[in-house]
Every structure is written in C-alpha cells, then in structure tokens.
Design an enzyme around this catalytic site. Structure first.
Site, PDB file in Angstrom:
ATOM      1  CB  ALA A 283      35.005 -48.383   7.544  1.00  0.00           C
ATOM      2  CG  ASP A 329       5.345  -6.611  -0.904  1.00  0.00           C
ATOM      3  OD1 ASP A 329       4.305  -6.948  -0.329  1.00  0.00           O
ATOM      4  OD2 ASP A 329       6.339  -6.143  -0.318  1.00  0.00           O
ATOM      5  CG  ASP A 649       8.594  -3.185   1.038  1.00  0.00           C
ATOM      6  OD1 ASP A 649       7.635  -3.137   1.830  1.00  0.00           O
ATOM      7  OD2 ASP A 649       8.511  -2.835  -0.156  1.00  0.00           O
ATOM      8  CG  ASP A 653       5.575  -5.351   5.162  1.00  0.00           C
ATOM      9  OD1 ASP A 653       4.363  -5.177   5.393  1.00  0.00           O
ATOM     10  OD2 ASP A 653       6.146  -4.926   4.148  1.00  0.00           O
TER      11      ASP A 653
HETATM   12  P1  ATP Z   1       3.179  -3.137  -2.743  1.00  0.00           P
HETATM   13  O1  ATP Z   1       2.517  -3.342  -1.412  1.00  0.00           O
HETATM   14  O2  ATP Z   1       2.874  -4.186  -3.697  1.00  0.00           O
HETATM   15  O3  ATP Z   1       4.623  -2.819  -2.658  1.00  0.00           O
HETATM   16  P2  ATP Z   1       2.454  -0.415  -3.084  1.00  0.00           P
HETATM   17  O4  ATP Z   1       3.778   0.190  -3.264  1.00  0.00           O
HETATM   18  O5  ATP Z   1       1.354   0.147  -3.890  1.00  0.00           O
HETATM   19  O6  ATP Z   1       2.429  -1.916  -3.406  1.00  0.00           O
HETATM   20  P3  ATP Z   1       2.369   0.824  -0.587  1.00  0.00           P
HETATM   21  O7  ATP Z   1       3.778   1.244  -0.684  1.00  0.00           O
HETATM   22  O8  ATP Z   1       1.831   0.348   0.712  1.00  0.00           O
HETATM   23  O9  ATP Z   1       2.069  -0.326  -1.573  1.00  0.00           O
HETATM   24  O10 ATP Z   1       1.491   2.023  -1.131  1.00  0.00           O
HETATM   25  C1  ATP Z   1       0.093   2.033  -0.971  1.00  0.00           C
HETATM   26  C2  ATP Z   1      -0.485   3.180  -1.729  1.00  0.00           C
HETATM   27  O11 ATP Z   1      -0.018   4.396  -1.181  1.00  0.00           O
HETATM   28  C3  ATP Z   1      -0.095   3.207  -3.194  1.00  0.00           C
HETATM   29  O12 ATP Z   1      -0.968   2.468  -3.993  1.00  0.00           O
HETATM   30  C4  ATP Z   1      -0.177   4.694  -3.518  1.00  0.00           C
HETATM   31  O13 ATP Z   1      -1.504   5.050  -3.865  1.00  0.00           O
HETATM   32  C5  ATP Z   1       0.179   5.361  -2.206  1.00  0.00           C
HETATM   33  N1  ATP Z   1       1.579   5.774  -2.202  1.00  0.00           N
HETATM   34  C6  ATP Z   1       2.641   5.049  -2.526  1.00  0.00           C
HETATM   35  N2  ATP Z   1       3.784   5.739  -2.396  1.00  0.00           N
HETATM   36  C7  ATP Z   1       3.436   6.959  -1.965  1.00  0.00           C
HETATM   37  C8  ATP Z   1       4.158   8.146  -1.618  1.00  0.00           C
HETATM   38  N3  ATP Z   1       5.475   8.206  -1.683  1.00  0.00           N
HETATM   39  N4  ATP Z   1       3.451   9.229  -1.215  1.00  0.00           N
HETATM   40  C9  ATP Z   1       2.130   9.165  -1.130  1.00  0.00           C
HETATM   41  N5  ATP Z   1       1.405   8.094  -1.430  1.00  0.00           N
HETATM   42  C10 ATP Z   1       2.017   6.991  -1.853  1.00  0.00           C
END
Ligand code: ATP
Length: 927
Positions: A283, A329, A649, A653
């Site tokens: 127990a 982010d 993401d 990262d």
């Molecule tokens: P977080 O890091 O908060 O997700 P984020 O989306 O701005 O922010 P990244 O995805 O690293 O970060 O994007 C960095 C930068 O690259 C953006 O601020 C934008 O100016 C540019 N960017 C984002 N998406 C594209 C894309 N599809 N084509 C070209 N440039 C882009």
C-alpha cells in the site's frame, strides 16, 4: 520496376514506365489503387510490447510478488477467503495500472501520428497536401528548401537545388541536384544527382519529382533497420520520480520491517504481522506514480493539441513551465501573414492602392486621383516584375467549382496558394491590370534564384521577344546595394547617392507606418550571359520602386503578450523584416517597454558577446536578422539564466531551435527541418498558442505536484498509523485486507483525477519556476509530511478512543478497526481536495473538478460497501458504525485538512510579495 535505372530515363520514358503524367500526376483513384498494391509509404516500425506482457508487468513489483506468495501460503493454510480477496484486490490494481499504461501509450502514439509528415503533390492537375505515407509510385511531388524528401523521386525540375544526403551516403556537404538524365548505367547513390532519396533533405532551392519507389522499397527502407528512430520520451521529472520511487521503496520497506518487529515484540502473532507488513508495504509504495505522471503528461499534451500546440518531445512539457523568454518571429506568428499592398513608390511618386484581401479589384491613386497606368511605363514595369518574380497563385474559387456558401462568400472568393508576400504582389499586379495570366504568353520563365531568409531576395530570368530579363525583388536595403541604375521619370539613370537617399527615405517612411516593404529591380541580360552564378546575374540592376504592404497583428496576440508580462515572461521579436517595421509592430503589440532597445542584425554582428550579454536583457526587437543570428541570441539569453522558447520556420533556423530550451516550429509555414528540430509545433503558427502551451505546461507540472502530494501524504499517514500503534503496543489498527482496500480506493481514481485538475486562477500571474527547482520545493515536502503525520495521528486517535470503551473486547477491536479504516479513507478523500490548492481547501470550489468529485464518491461507496454489504463484512472484518462513531470518524478525518486550512487562511491575509515591476513590465526572473 526496381531493376530499371531511373537516372537514365528521359521524361517520356519516365511517364511511360511509371504510368503517370508529369504535368497532371496521378488521379486519386490511381494513387489509392497503387497504395493498395505497394503498401503505405512508410518504414515499418519496431515491435510493440504486447498487451499481455504489459498486464503481467503490473505484477513484477517485488513486494507484490511477496504478497502473492504470502497469500498463497495463507490460502493453503485454510484462509481461502482472505487469500482470494487479496488476490482479487491485486488483480483489480493491476487492471487499473494496465489501463493507465495503455492509455498513456495510446496518447503518445496519437501524438506521433499528429506530427507525421505531409507531402505536396499534384494529383489530377491540382496541387494538394497529403500525408507522406499516402504517396504512391507515379505521384508528382513538389519540394522546397527545408523539406524532407518523402519518397525516392526522380527529379523532373530543379532550381538551385541542393540536398543533404549524409544519412544515406555519409557525405555531409549538401550535393547539387539536377533534373537531366544521366547516361552512365552504374552509379553509386551519391552520384545519382537526379534522384532525391527518401529521408534526405533539400537544403536549398525548389524541385519537382516523380515518385519511383516508396516505403521499404526506397534506399532508406533498405537500411531502415540501422536507423535509430525512436526518441527518448521520458522526461527529466519522470526520471527523477523513478529515482524517488526507488528511495521510497527502501523507506517503506524499512518502516514496515520496524512495524513488524515492534508488533511481534509486543506479542502480535508473527505470521499475521508479516502479512500486515507486506500489505502495508504494497500500500505504501506509490507504484502507480510513474503511470499517473505519464497520463497527466499525455492528457495535458492532448489539451495542448486542442489549443494548437503539438508537443514533439515530451520533456519540453516540463520545460514550458520554466520558460522566461519567448523569442518569436514576427511574420505569421505575431502578425496574420495576410498581406495587402497599400502603397507603391517609384521615381519620387507615392501611390495609394485601394481594395481588400486577395480580391484583385482596386485602383492606384495619386493625391486622390486615379493613375493612368497605360501611360506610365515605370509603374507598368514595377507591376510586371511583381507578377513575373512570383510563385504565388491566385485562385478564383467559383471558377474552380468550389463555390463557398454563406455570408463570407464575397471575401472568400479568392484564395491564395503560396507565399503571402508574393500573393500580395500578385494581387497588386492583377488589380492594376498586369496579371500573371496576361503575361503568360509573352514571358517565359527560364530560371529562378529562389528566396531565402539569408539572401532576402528572389530573382527570375525570363525570355521576352528574343531577349532575356532578370527580375529581382527583395528587402529594399539589400536590393539597392545590387543596383547601379534607377528608373526615374520613365528613364534609366545612374543610381546616384542622392537618388539612393531618396529611395531609402521612402522605404523607411513606409516601414515606420508598420508596412512590410519590398523593392523591385531588373536588368536586360546580355545575349551571351549564362546566369549560372546568381551573384553575377543579380548585379548592376536597375532599381524600379517599392511596394508597402500591411500585415495586421493577430488580434489575440496583444492580450497574450500582456499575459506573458504578468507571468514574468519576456517577449522578444526576432524578424528578418526592416527595423522600423518591426519597431512599429512591436509598439502596436505592447512588446517594447519604455527603455527597451531594438537592434538590427548588422548592429548585432558588430557586437562582441560581452557587449551583447550586457544588453540582452533590455533588447526586445532584433530586426533584419539572419537565421544564424538567432543562435547567438539564444545563447546570450541562456547565459543570463533564461529558459528560452524560440520560434523558427526556415531550414536555417534549425540550429537555434535545437539550442533553445523549447524549440518551436510553425505547423503551416514551417519546413520539415525546423519541425524535426523542434520540441513544439504550432498548428496555427500563432504566438498566442505558445502562451497557451506555457499555461498548460505550468498546469501539468502543478497537477503532478498535486498528486505526488496526495499520494505521498496518504502513504505517510498509512505507515504512521501502523508504526505508532505497534510502537505503543496497541493491537493492529488495520488488518491486511483493510490496508489493501484503503490503497485501492484512495490511490487510483482520485490521484488520476488530480492529474487533470483545472489550474489555479493565478497560474499565469506567478513567476516562471526555476529550471532546477526540486519537485518538493515551495513547501510541498513540508505539506506532505505535516498532512501525513496529521492523517496518521488522527486515525490512530479515533482507533484508540473507540478501543478505550472496552479495551479487551474482541467486538470492540473490530469496531475500532472499522473506525480506523473509515477515518483513514475519509481523511485521504478530504485531503485530496486540499491538494488542489497551493494554499488550502477553502481557496477553491470543491465541485469544480467533476472527475475528482466522481472519483471521491466512487471511493466513498467502495469504502461504505465493505461496511454495509452483509457478505463483505466477514471478509473485511468490519461492522456497521453508529452515529457516535461516524461523528468521531468525521471529526478525526477532517482535522488534518481543516486545521491546516484555517492556518493557511489566516496566514494568507498577511500582505504578499508581488512580481517586480520594471518600467511597467514584469522583470524576467534571473537565476
Ligand atoms: P520573420 O522573420 O518575422 O518571419 P520576415 O518574413 O520578414 O519576418 P524573412 O522571411 O526572413 O523574414 O524575410 C526577410 C525579408 O526578405 C523581408 O523583410 C522582405 O523584405 C524580403 N522577402 C520576404 N519574402 C520575400 C520573397 N518571397 N521574395 C523576395 N523577398 C522577400
């Protein structure tokens, strides 16, 4: 099919051999037929423990075996009824333990299923996501950087594609992949550059491939047995409790031995004492503890799933409760990731764009007047680049035949497939009459340099009227550094410092209004240019203009950040976006306190670790950072003693996610790599879900403390009654069967119900607990001992008082034992409500936890059953109690809880310490 050399085949041969279309893929019917034929696309799992073995495992405890042995002997000596009852109780106990373990295992398996990988496929010409295990030979799959390749595929399209194949080939450097056929027949795996192997990972680029082998037929399948797949699921707490369990066994057995010796010395029969001792040991050993901990963890994890947080590694549930910083982010986690371009700027002109959502209806206004796009070549060029340098697809759901019902029809008519930033640009171009469709016949895409967070830009090479153009879009600061010309007043002119200054000011102006800003540029390529090297291709560009898009903060995030602040958890924004945009959003969300600092990736790079350490506690926004900066940030915060939760993401990262105490990946937008590195996946990518998970994590830990407190205090009470009685030379207060029955009715259900108890109201108003905190900290040890002693002493007192009425009568002994039995059970069942609160029974609504109320009522009935059901009485040696005895039982059982409760109420009226305020925010605890 396996004998064929897939890498040698051209596209038409591939189509023929695989019976598929490289454009439209398989139909659903074809795919399911092939799945039936070839089996699921998964590597077969190791063996599971059989249920019979699991059940038998319940009897492997040493003391249980001793008790069974002793019972069998007493059975042989003629005590059949006793023996049968004891064995029956043990079997019921084992069944309960078995059910607990099966439930725990099932929940863990369900969790694994939830985080199973998804593959993007084209079926019947439509892109869709399916569970990777449902892929069939002939399926066309799409892969992006960060994805794990879901089956063996022959590539049919590859853009700047690199795969990391070390698990298969031992080659740790990612290898370049292409889609062209290779002539050589015999090639080692590492040289099959046009094949993507299951389980390997795309580290860069994008690719399209056709599935050639699935499941155990893949190259990975062939070596599946060699790969360690299972992850350690035991949490540190479970491990520590296991250790504790071992100590408790020794303590319980030692005390039991003392009880037995004392009893024998005071004239009790040796065999009776031995049986009582073994029953007491059974127990008193909290054998159900590990299973209940697992259940509490697993059920808590189920609750987390409902709140959109999927736990991948069980230990993180514990760590969640200690989190003192969340690094998040911005895009998509703090904001909605629903972008709409509202401003366009080029050649010193600023336009406003009207319209809503993804619906491509709206116009461009300059000082309130509509702009004549036909006569504005710069704007047309800007829109063309937006449409061409873009992989997003806008879908008119009505055209697709998937007409949506209900009021929201208007807004829902347009759907986006792809990256929201690109979607916003596609919508902009379509609004102003330059849609991707209208350019389709005129421009042909030849090459793509994909976007990634490191490069912060993307380019495509398109051919047009015999010439070729490179179109680039990206972060304005990055892009402007690649430009030597600018389109100004419709003419290409050198990008002088003055013009560049104007462009930078325009970009900063937009960013300060919380807009996400992208620049657009292009260059006419020379005829001989190969474009093999992206750096060369993306140089000497002509800057065209800027687009500014809103990405509204998620509605629930502001409150979630406020909750964190009250809970002593600091929120830090880490974003690839521009510093001004990041600061503006941080201000809207209440992330940045007075005196808080925002820094850029460049500033971070210029800092030494010491400088960073000095500032880290005050930095709330890191902007324009690259993924590798995240690792430095995590480490700096950890050096400050913080327990860090970090989101991510992208493929890059992963190191930061791994290094963080709680690595969090995005379920929707996250790459496979980030998910695999993470301990928690957010199914809705939402910051608020992290806070919900932390709340659950804290709740689970507190619940574990609650039932540990309950079980151990009960055990202390049980041992003490027997120990004190034997020491004082009294008769046995409880006979063996009664001891076992007390254990059965009080241990199982109430403890499990505590495991799913609702959290106390102020759970998120307390500082995070220290990562190294002992489970008995915050006076838990004291509570266990003090309540245990009180339960033991009060039970013994009730026994003694009843016995004193006629000390030498056998009937009175049975009555006194019944009183002791009822008191011990009732004291525990009252105490269980006390365990719900860190203060006292008076601080919580007793009826709130319905499971507990049900469990306690069931236990009460089981206790009353052996007192009032006639045939059970001779077995349990009980008698029905009268009013006076019941009064005594209630008073004695209530004292431990109510006596301590009143003390706690009195002491809680004294003023309490609050969480330290720091410029209006809670100061994170630094240990
Ligand atoms: P977080 O890091 O908060 O997700 P984020 O989306 O701005 O922010 P990244 O995805 O690293 O970060 O994007 C960095 C930068 O690259 C953006 O601020 C934008 O100016 C540019 N960017 C984002 N998406 C594209 C894309 N599809 N084509 C070209 N440039 C882009």
């Amino acid at each position: 099919m396996d004998g064929l050399k897939w890498h040698q085949l051209g596209t038409s041969e591939l189509q023929e051999q695989l019976g598929t279309s490289l454009e439209k893929g398989l139909t659903d019917a074809q795919a399911s037929e092939r799945l039936q034929r070839d089996g699921r696309n998964e590597l077969t799992e190791g063996k599971r423990v059989s249920p019979i073995l699991l059940f038998l495992n319940q009897f492997k405890d040493f003391m249980v075996l001793v008790l069974i042995g002793a019972t069998l002997i007493s059975g042989l000596l003629g005590e059949y009824l006793d023996a049968i009852t004891i064995i029956a109780i043990l079997i019921i106990n084992a069944v309960l333990g078995f059910i607990q373990e099966v439930r725990a295992e099932n929940s863990l398996r369900a969790l694994k299923e939830l985080s199973a990988p998804i593959a993007k496929v084209i079926r019947s010409g439509v892109q869709m996501s399916v569970p990777a295990k449902e892929l069939a030979v002939g399926d066309i799959v799409l892969i992006e950087s960060g994805d794990r390749i879901p089956a063996d595929i022959r590539l049919i399209d590859a853009n700047s594609c690199y795969a990391e194949e070390s698990a298969l080939t031992g080659e740790s450097v990612p290898v370049n992949k292409h889609a062209a056929a290779i002539a050589d027949a015999e090639l080692p795996l590492g040289d099959q550059r046009n094949i993507g192997f299951m389980g390997t990972m795309l580290t860069r680029g994008t690719a399209k491939g056709v599935v050639i082998r699935t499941g155990m037929n893949t190259e990975m399948g062939k070596i599946a047995g060699l790969i360690e797949q299972t992850e350690a699921m035991e949490t540190p707490l479970q491990h520590r409790l296991e250790q504790l369990g071992k100590i408790l066994i020794i303590v319980a057995i030692s005390l039991t031995v003392l009880v037995v010796i004392a009893g024998i010395l005071h004239g009790q029969p040796a065999y009776g004492m031995f049986l009582a001792g073994v029953s007491l040991a059974v127990a008193a050993i909290p054998e159900g503890l590990p299973a209940i901990v697992t259940i509490a963890l697993a059920l808590g994890v189920q609750r987390m799933i409902k709140r959109k947080a999927i736990v991948r590694k069980l230990p993180s549930v514990e760590t969640l409760g200690c989190a003192s910083v969340i690094c998040s982010d911005k895009t998509g986690t703090l904001t909605q990731n629903k972008m709409t371009v509202t401003n366009v700027w080029y050649g010193g002109r600023s336009l406003e764009v009207t319209g809503d959502g993804y619906n491509p209806a709206g116009s461009a206004l300059e000082d309130g007047k509509e702009v004549d796009i036909k006569n504005d070549s710069t704007l047309r060029r800007l829109l063309q680049i937006s449409a061409l340098c873009n992989n997003a697809v806008l879908i008119h759901t009505e055209q697709d035949g998937k007409k949506k019902r209900g009021k929201e029809k208007q807004q829902e008519e347009w759907e986006l497939r792809g990256d929201p930033t690109e979607g916003a640009l596609a919508v902009l171009s379509a609004k102003l009459g330059v849609s991707a469709k209208s350019l389709e016949g005129l421009y042909k895409r030849e090459k793509e340099f994909p976007f990634d967070s490191e490069r912060k830009r993307m380019s495509v090479v398109v051919s047009h009227q015999g010439g070729r153009i490179i179109c680039t879009k990206g972060a304005p600061d990055v892009l402007m550094d690649l430009c030597t010309y600018v389109l100004w007043d419709g003419k290409v002119v050198p990008f002088t410092a003055t013009l560049k200054r104007k462009c930078i000011e325009a970009a900063e102006g937009m960013a300060e209004s919380a807009l996400r800003v992208l620049g657009l540029a292009y260059r006419d390529l020379r005829p001989a240019e190969t474009c093999d090297n992206e750096q060369e291709a993306e140089s000497q560009l002509t800057f065209v203009g800027l687009t500014g898009m809103i990405d509204p903060p998620r509605k629930e995030v502001r409150d979630a950040i406020a909750v964190c602040r009250r809970a002593g958890i600091k929120t830090v924004m880490i974003t690839g976006d521009h510093q001004r945009t990041a600061e503006a959003i941080a201000a809207q969300l209440g992330i940045m306190p007075r005196g808080g600092i925002a820094i850029s990736g460049k500033e971070l790079e210029a800092m030494s670790d010491e400088q960073l350490d000095r500032l880290a506690d005050n930095i709330y926004v890191y902007a324009r950072v690259s993924p590798e900066h995240k690792l430095r940030i995590v480490k700096a915060l950890q050096r400050h003693g913080h327990v860090v939760a970090m989101t991510g993401d992208g493929v890059n990262d992963a190191p930061a996610i791994k290094a963080a105490d709680i690595g969090i990946a995005m379920g929707i937008s996250g790459t496979d790599v980030s998910k695999e590195a993470s301990s928690l996946v957010l199914s809705d990518d939402n910051f608020a879900s992290i806070v919900a998970a932390i709340e659950e994590g804290r709740g689970i830990y507190e619940n574990i403390r609650k039932f540990i407190r309950y079980l151990l205090a009960s055990n202390v009470g049980e041992i003490l009654v027997m120990f004190l009685a034997m020491m004082a030379g009294m008769p046995l207060p409880l006979i063996p069967i009664q001891i076992l029955w007390v254990n059965l009715v009080t241990d199982g259900l109430p403890a499990m119900a505590l495991g799913v108890d609702q959290a106390e109201k102020d759970l998120m108003q307390q500082k995070p607990r220290g990562a190294k905190e002992n489970i008995f900290a915050r006076r838990l040890g004291w509570k266990i001992i003090s309540r245990g002693i009180l339960i033991g002493v009060c039970t013994l007192a009730a026994f003694w008082i009843t016995l004193r009425i006629a000390p030498n009568s056998a009937d009175q002994l049975v009555k006194a034992q019944t009183v002791a039995f009822a008191t011990l059970v009732l004291a525990q069942l009252i105490h269980v409500f006390d365990c719900r609160s860190s203060r006292s029974i008076f601080h919580r609504n007793i009826l709130q936890n319905k499971y507990l109320v049900f469990a306690v009522l069931s236990s009460l009935l089981l206790m009353l059953a052996v007192l009032y059901i006639e045939p059970l009485r001779p077995i349990f040696k009980t008698v029905p109690l009268g009013f006076r005895e019941w009064c005594l039982v209630f008073v004695a059982a209530g004292i431990p809880t109510f006596f301590m409760g009143i003390g706690s109420v009195l002491s809680s009226n004294r003023p309490k310490k609050k969480i330290t305020k720091m410029t209006g925010m809670a100061k994170p605890s630094v240990r």
